[in-house]
Design an enzyme around this catalytic site. Structure first.
Site, PDB file in Angstrom:
ATOM      1  CG  HIS A  59      43.992  37.338  50.921  1.00 49.93           C
ATOM      2  ND1 HIS A  59      42.666  37.256  50.596  1.00 49.93           N
ATOM      3  CD2 HIS A  59      44.324  38.645  50.788  1.00 49.93           C
ATOM      4  CE1 HIS A  59      42.203  38.446  50.275  1.00 49.93           C
ATOM      5  NE2 HIS A  59      43.204  39.313  50.379  1.00 49.93           N
ATOM      6  CD  GLU A  61      42.362  32.358  52.601  1.00 49.17           C
ATOM      7  OE1 GLU A  61      43.164  33.276  52.882  1.00 49.17           O
ATOM      8  OE2 GLU A  61      41.138  32.521  52.589  1.00 49.17           O
ATOM      9  CB  CYS A  89      38.214  36.536  49.112  1.00 48.76           C
ATOM     10  SG  CYS A  89      39.907  36.443  48.474  1.00 48.76           S
ATOM     11  CB  CYS A  92      41.630  32.839  48.765  1.00 50.01           C
ATOM     12  SG  CYS A  92      42.688  34.155  49.397  1.00 50.01           S
TER      13      CYS A  92
END
Length: 155
Positions: A59, A61, A89, A92
């Protein structure tokens, strides 16, 4: 590698994150972008890369935290601000807490998977040893529209 010596505002940093999100979307990734700042200077930029890296943890992040930690020589990013186009999420948010990031700026909320205010709010959970100051809604409409357009094109 700082982008400049001037201090970027949340809005300016979100514009950079949106550019990273657009680039990710252009190559088939869900269009999420992240920027990491220290003292207002960019130390990392990333977009989602799950498809291209064949990595479920890639992701935006996580990518920007990994890259910044390597370049800073420390996993502790306790003076950084993370600017991200979509609410992180749970995975993350956990990475943000583990990196000790004190502040996160979010574009659009994610009511289906968000973990810093929507579905969960681990950033202020009193049972955890680290807490995160969260600012929500910076260019939220633009961020949300990128996601909507991406998934509409896939249907």
């Amino acid at each position: 590698m700082a982008r400049s010596h001037s201090s970027l505002s949340d809005l300016e940093a979100m514009e950079i994150a949106l550019d990273a999100a657009r680039k990710a979307g252009a190559v088939g990734e869900v269009p999420v972008g992240a920027v990491l700042l220290v003292d207002g200077a960019v130390i990392g930029i990333a977009g989602n890369a799950r498809e291209s890296h064949h990595d479920p943890t890639a992701h935006a992040e996580v990518q920007v935290l990994r890259n910044a930690a390597m370049s800073q020589g420390s996993w502790r990013l306790d003076t950084a601000t993370l600017v991200v186009t979509l609410e992180p999420c749970l995975m993350c948010a956990g990475a943000i807490l583990n990196a000790r990031v004190p502040r996160v700026v979010i574009g659009a909320l994610d009511p289906k998977a968000g973990a810093l205010g929507s579905l969960y709010n681990v950033g202020i959970d009193p049972r955890l040893n680290h807490h995160v100051d969260v600012t929500v809604g910076v260019l939220a409409e633009v961020s949300a529209e990128l996601i909507k357009e991406f998934f509409a094109a896939r249907r």
